[in-house]
Design a protein around this motif. Sequence first.
Motif, PDB file in Angstrom:
ATOM      1  N   MET A   1       1.050  -1.310   0.004  1.00 53.31           N
ATOM      2  CA  MET A   1       0.021   0.181  -0.077  1.00 53.31           C
ATOM      3  C   MET A   1       0.986   1.266  -0.014  1.00 53.31           C
ATOM      4  O   MET A   1       1.911   1.451   0.724  1.00 53.31           O
ATOM      5  CB  MET A   1      -0.992   0.117   1.197  1.00 53.31           C
ATOM      6  CG  MET A   1      -2.173  -1.020   1.300  1.00 53.31           C
ATOM      7  SD  MET A   1      -3.251  -0.650   2.425  1.00 53.31           S
ATOM      8  CE  MET A   1      -4.617  -1.743   2.539  1.00 53.31           C
ATOM      9  N   GLU A   2       0.609   2.208  -0.802  1.00 53.23           N
ATOM     10  CA  GLU A   2       1.051   3.490  -0.880  1.00 53.23           C
ATOM     11  C   GLU A   2       0.458   4.490  -1.046  1.00 53.23           C
ATOM     12  O   GLU A   2      -0.614   4.579  -1.645  1.00 53.23           O
ATOM     13  CB  GLU A   2       2.636   3.539  -1.754  1.00 53.23           C
ATOM     14  CG  GLU A   2       1.939   3.255  -3.256  1.00 53.23           C
ATOM     15  CD  GLU A   2       3.427   3.250  -4.223  1.00 53.23           C
ATOM     16  OE1 GLU A   2       4.398   4.134  -3.704  1.00 53.23           O
ATOM     17  OE2 GLU A   2       3.272   2.739  -5.201  1.00 53.23           O
ATOM     18  N   ILE A   3       0.833   5.772  -0.468  1.00 47.97           N
ATOM     19  CA  ILE A   3       0.027   6.982  -0.605  1.00 47.97           C
ATOM     20  C   ILE A   3       0.708   7.987  -1.273  1.00 47.97           C
ATOM     21  O   ILE A   3       1.608   8.312  -0.909  1.00 47.97           O
ATOM     22  CB  ILE A   3      -0.528   7.491   0.655  1.00 47.97           C
ATOM     23  CG1 ILE A   3      -1.507   6.274   1.228  1.00 47.97           C
ATOM     24  CG2 ILE A   3      -1.501   8.562   0.554  1.00 47.97           C
ATOM     25  CD1 ILE A   3      -2.073   6.521   2.749  1.00 47.97           C
ATOM     26  N   LEU A   4       0.076   8.759  -2.430  1.00 49.03           N
ATOM     27  CA  LEU A   4       0.701   9.772  -3.001  1.00 49.03           C
ATOM     28  C   LEU A   4       0.043  11.047  -2.723  1.00 49.03           C
ATOM     29  O   LEU A   4      -1.409  10.952  -2.586  1.00 49.03           O
ATOM     30  CB  LEU A   4       0.896   9.640  -4.602  1.00 49.03           C
ATOM     31  CG  LEU A   4       1.446   8.166  -4.945  1.00 49.03           C
ATOM     32  CD1 LEU A   4       1.890   8.186  -6.581  1.00 49.03           C
ATOM     33  CD2 LEU A   4       2.976   8.080  -4.048  1.00 49.03           C
ATOM     34  N   ASP A   5       0.732  12.216  -2.595  1.00 52.06           N
ATOM     35  CA  ASP A   5      -0.085  13.641  -2.452  1.00 52.06           C
ATOM     36  C   ASP A   5      -0.443  13.848  -4.042  1.00 52.06           C
ATOM     37  O   ASP A   5      -0.058  13.462  -4.877  1.00 52.06           O
ATOM     38  CB  ASP A   5       0.668  14.565  -1.505  1.00 52.06           C
ATOM     39  CG  ASP A   5       2.145  15.013  -2.268  1.00 52.06           C
ATOM     40  OD1 ASP A   5       2.328  14.830  -3.444  1.00 52.06           O
ATOM     41  OD2 ASP A   5       2.963  15.628  -1.391  1.00 52.06           O
TER      42      ASP A   5
END
Length: 628
Positions: A573-577
């Motif tokens: 899981m990864e989150i990008l702005d």
Amino acid sequence: MKALILAGGVILLCLRVFSQSDLLETRSVVPEPCMDPFYHGVASGDPMKDRVIIWTRVTPADENQNPVVVGWKVATDTAMSDIVQSGSLITTYERDYTVKIDVTGLQPDQWYYYEFYAYGKRSIQGRTRTTPLEDTYKDSLRFAVVSCANFEAGFFNVYASLADRKDIDAVLCLGDYYYEYATGGYSPNPAAGRVVEPLHEIVTLDDYRMRHSIYRLDKDLRRLHQLFPWFCIWDDHESANDAWMGGAENHNSGEGDWIARKEASKKAYFEWLPIRDNDQEGQYEIYRTASYGVLVDIMLLDTRLTGRSEQVSWGSSQLNNANRSMLGTAQKNWFLNELSTSTAIYKLVAQQVMMAPLTAFGIPVNMDQWDGYPTERSQILNHVFYNGIQNFVVLTGDIHTAWTMEIPIGASRAGVEFVTPSVTSPGMDLGSGVGESVIMAANSHIKWCNLNRKGYMIVDVNQNRVQSDWYFVNTIDAADAAAVWATSYYANQGSTQLHATNSIAFARPDIFSDVPQHCPRIVVEEEEPEPEEPGLAVQEVQKDIIVIGMYPNPVSTILNIHFSNLETDEMTMEILDETGRNVFKETFICQQGSWIKQINTTDFAPGKYTLFIHDEGNPVLKRNFVKY
């Protein structure tokens, strides 16, 4: 990874620390791919002579809080060729993407079939039935009665057994549809290996929504909702244990304001269950009457949240205070009026806690029951007895055990009471019938009880008598739909005396109807509904990842991601702005099952973010959320 499922309004937790040592057992509920995007199935409830509530929840295709257009149809046949009503509506994040339609213009005493449509797909088909006209004299009516379904205590074999039957008009759920405790907080069953989500005790609106969601992913509960209309009332655990109007035993100051918690639980209940909304939005009252022609009126009560005074202990100087109430003034006056004005032969009172006395050495056993509110109980029973109201039949849940009783009023009887056992919640195992014998010896009005088996009642009413048949399932440790008959008791019309019988009640012939499939029906292209129907097209290939829920969105601190993994696999899981900068990344092994992943967003700057889930390095899911 073959398939993974997430969604927007519900949550399940996959490995809290997400290391190899934290691998959990396979979860006991996993969404069925064929049901995309209606993973929680369909349901119907609160039928009337010309209308019925139909329900579903659509799992949104994205997490941007975008509205979803959902179409629906009601027909008289399983092929959906004889359409009698149809329409569409828009559902949103504000109601957790649930859909509830009050379908009007129906014919009385008839089976109907219904479907929903969104994102080019159809839901499973539901089946429901309207009630008879007021002047119709049915030969008989049959109701399944259930209560107290603790997810972690075992499998919902009671629901599976009832779903295998084809001989009931409706299901009466008398409360404790789910439990509010944290995982392991109440009678977990290691043999079953079932785990609730979220893992903590539920307090907020999002919490209650997520708990509803995990329950409705259970295949047996989902199937029973699919096949029959339900009448639902809450007890205490839909909010908190031993709840009353101003608080609960299982609520403390660290869990926030009780009124806010109570209202959150009620809102989620009305979102997720097929119960008719109140005329005044936000009131969320559940007491109401359902008419089944000349034969039966069902009066459904709220003995918990509307008007109940706080419980007191035995011997308290407040026990007999005339101002203490179980129902509250408004509901009590409504109830007495309903009893007086009902023209039905039988008055079935569907409510939560035991009305007849239960004592040991002359002392009430449980002050949370009507024994703890003796003044108001006397007012109701006196009203019944001295106004000559006959065939007063109380149906009760809550106590996790099975009972049949004559309801005493002085030396006489006001009516009879049938108490359903629990679906899974623990009873009182006092050993080989010893406890039952002692109880009946001390309470002559109690004719039979069982303190430890799990099961349900079939209450059958005809022109001559009302009868309850008790059935027990073999186990709750593993999936097993088998159930065995335990005993039957009846009271003749106009009598308050109970009789045992070895003859179970049999259904009338017109109760049987075609049963819909477990998955959405397959329709060849030329039979597809017209293109103008909202949200329906040729079925797509099942996608690998489906989001069930992200709570809350927008998020302030903790983002909950509710998903199901159909196969154990490595996941990232990864989150990008908004600029494409990576602000979060984590790789872990996730077992098969349904989970909630929590991400702390405290250090995220306000703005829009995109969550990616990768399978073996390939992005397979993208969802958006907002941090404020």
